[in-house]
Design a protein around this motif. Structure first.
Motif: not given
Length: 184
Positions: A84-87, A92-94, A109-115, A119-120
């Motif tokens: 996803x990529x959003x507000x 942003x992450x996957x 597994x969640x990998x956050x890129x922004x903000x 990783x969780x």
């Protein structure tokens, strides 16, 4: 001029103190929440294992209804990735399905890129309480590197409320579906 120097010293000292405190704080977080859903275990599990279904109840997935979604692989199977990529709120992450234990457990597994990069691991477990009742456990765990570990206490304070809200929405959604199935 002395006021500016004093303000800068206080800010620098505060930042330094926080960085020192972070050295001694834990780096791992773990939150587990549970709910009983009045629906058969297999029905609940079959719904949960599809990541595309999670935006229907997950509070964080609802953070930006206009976010861009991308999918890779077959939903409900190990290796499926939803990006996803959003507000600012959504960022942003996957999220990737790492392992599925049929009828019992979905490991993602969640990998956050922004903000910020993080990783969780998110695990959803289902357990039959009775033929028409299922206990769902939602587990969120991970590690935040120094100095981001300063935020673990905040996460562990806020996550239970958000997770409970997501589980309540899941319960409402699945129990509504179960009621409709009984009447058809």
């Amino acid at each position: 001029m002395n006021i500016i120097i004093t303000i800068l010293l206080v800010i620098t000292g505060s930042i330094g103190l926080l960085l020192i405190i972070a050295l001694f704080l834990k780096k791992e977080h773990y939150v587990k929440r549970e709910i009983i859903i009045h629906a058969p275990r297999q029905q609940v599990f079959d719904f949960l294992k599809l990541l595309k279904n999670q935006d229907k109840f997950n509070k964080w997935a609802k953070a930006d209804p206009n976010r861009n979604w991308e999918y890779e692989g077959t939903d409900g199977t190990a290796g499926f990735i939803i990006s996803w990529s959003g507000n600012k709120k959504a960022g942003k992450g996957e999220k990737e399905i790492i392992k599925i234990t049929e009828g019992k457990r979905i490991e993602t597994q969640i990998r956050f890129i922004k903000p910020m990069e993080a990783v969780a691991d998110v695990i959803m477990e289902t357990e039959a309480v009775s033929e028409y009742q299922t206990k769902v456990a939602l587990i969120n765990s991970g590690t935040l590197k120094y100095p981001m570990n300063l935020f673990i206490q905040l996460l562990e304070k806020n996550f239970p409320k958000d997770m409970d809200e997501s589980l309540a929405a899941l319960k409402e959604l699945l129990e509504k579906d179960e009621q409709q199935n009984k009447h058809t």
